[in-house]
Design a protein around this motif. Structure first.
Motif, short mmCIF file in Angstrom:
data_model
loop_
_atom_site.label_atom_id
_atom_site.label_comp_id
_atom_site.label_asym_id
_atom_site.label_seq_id
_atom_site.Cartn_x
_atom_site.Cartn_y
_atom_site.Cartn_z
N UNK A 192 9.32 3.52 4.68
CA UNK A 192 8.27 4.91 4.29
C UNK A 192 8.01 4.91 2.86
N UNK A 193 9.18 4.67 2.09
CA UNK A 193 9.08 4.79 0.71
C UNK A 193 8.34 3.53 0.21
N UNK A 194 8.47 2.44 0.48
CA UNK A 194 7.62 1.45 0.39
C UNK A 194 6.09 1.54 0.70
N UNK A 195 5.90 2.18 1.97
CA UNK A 195 4.47 2.34 2.52
C UNK A 195 3.82 3.42 1.59
N UNK A 196 4.61 4.47 0.94
CA UNK A 196 4.05 5.33 0.05
C UNK A 196 3.88 4.91 -1.34
N UNK A 197 4.68 3.79 -1.44
CA UNK A 197 4.17 3.33 -2.87
C UNK A 197 3.08 2.43 -2.86
N UNK A 198 2.74 1.87 -1.76
CA UNK A 198 1.82 0.98 -1.79
C UNK A 198 0.52 1.70 -1.38
N UNK A 199 0.52 2.80 -0.64
CA UNK A 199 -0.38 3.85 -0.61
C UNK A 199 -0.88 4.41 -1.91
N UNK A 200 0.07 4.61 -2.73
CA UNK A 200 -0.43 5.44 -4.03
C UNK A 200 -1.35 4.42 -4.97
N UNK A 201 -1.03 2.95 -4.55
CA UNK A 201 -1.68 2.19 -5.35
C UNK A 201 -3.27 2.13 -5.02
N UNK A 229 0.85 -3.91 2.62
CA UNK A 229 1.78 -3.61 3.48
C UNK A 229 2.37 -4.77 4.22
N UNK A 230 1.41 -5.66 4.53
CA UNK A 230 2.15 -7.03 5.25
C UNK A 230 3.15 -7.67 4.51
N UNK A 231 2.92 -7.86 3.36
CA UNK A 231 3.93 -8.40 2.51
C UNK A 231 5.06 -7.90 1.78
N UNK A 232 4.59 -6.62 1.66
CA UNK A 232 5.96 -5.65 0.84
C UNK A 232 6.69 -4.71 1.65
N UNK A 233 5.47 -3.85 2.40
CA UNK A 233 6.40 -2.91 3.39
C UNK A 233 7.06 -3.56 4.51
N UNK A 234 6.27 -4.12 5.35
CA UNK A 234 6.75 -4.67 6.57
C UNK A 234 7.41 -6.27 6.42
N UNK A 235 7.17 -6.78 5.35
CA UNK A 235 7.50 -8.23 5.14
C UNK A 235 7.31 -8.93 6.30
#
Length: 160
Positions: A27-36, A76-82
């Motif tokens: 959720x934290x990574x999703x939020x960060x990619x979401x902000x960008x 999200x594919x690369x960073x959030x869910x790897x």
């Protein structure tokens, strides 16, 4: 002064959330990619609808959404869910984001029109409020579906 992305990434690493598959980490990574991606999305929507005035609400929102969603999908594919690339996942994400786009644009247009007619706010704050409401609803749905269906981690076998 450090840029916000570097600061956020350092905080994720410090909390050891950059490698975890736990809900709070994703959720934290999703939020960060979401902000960008949201930054690109709302900026492009504003530029096309208000700044340059070249597109109406629906079209400006659609262009912003497509650009923001493309960036979010890649991150999200690369960073959030790897997750490695998979055609099945790509199609599932495309279908999810298409349905989200329909809902997002409809919510955005209804909220924008209502706020613009019912308040004394100018176009920019109305755009931002409508954007946050529409994006908040569809982002929540997108995270739940992506985490629980599309990028669901494989089950670990039970030990006997």
């Amino acid at each position: 002064m450090a840029d916000p992305i570097s600061t956020a990434w350092a905080a994720l690493r410090a909390a050891n959330l950059h490698k975890s598959d736990a809900l709070h980490a994703q959720a934290a990574r999703f939020g960060m990619t979401g902000l960008v991606s949201a930054g690109l999305d709302v900026a492009l929507t504003w530029i096309l609808q208000v700044g340059l005035g070249v597109l109406g609400q629906g079209w400006a929102r659609s262009v912003g959404y497509i650009v923001g969603t493309t960036v979010a999908t890649i991150l999200n594919r690369k960073f959030t869910f790897r997750a490695p690339f998979s055609l099945r996942r790509f199609i599932a994400v495309a279908v999810l984001y298409f349905v989200s786009w329909l809902a997002n644009v409809e919510i955005y247009q209804r909220v924008f029109t209502w706020l613009h007619e019912a308040t004394v706010l100018t176009e920019t704050p109305v755009l931002l409020i409508a954007y946050v409401i529409a994006q908040g609803i569809t982002t929540t749905i997108n995270f739940v579906v992506q985490r629980s269906v599309i990028f669901k981690p494989p089950r670990k076998p039970r030990e006997s």
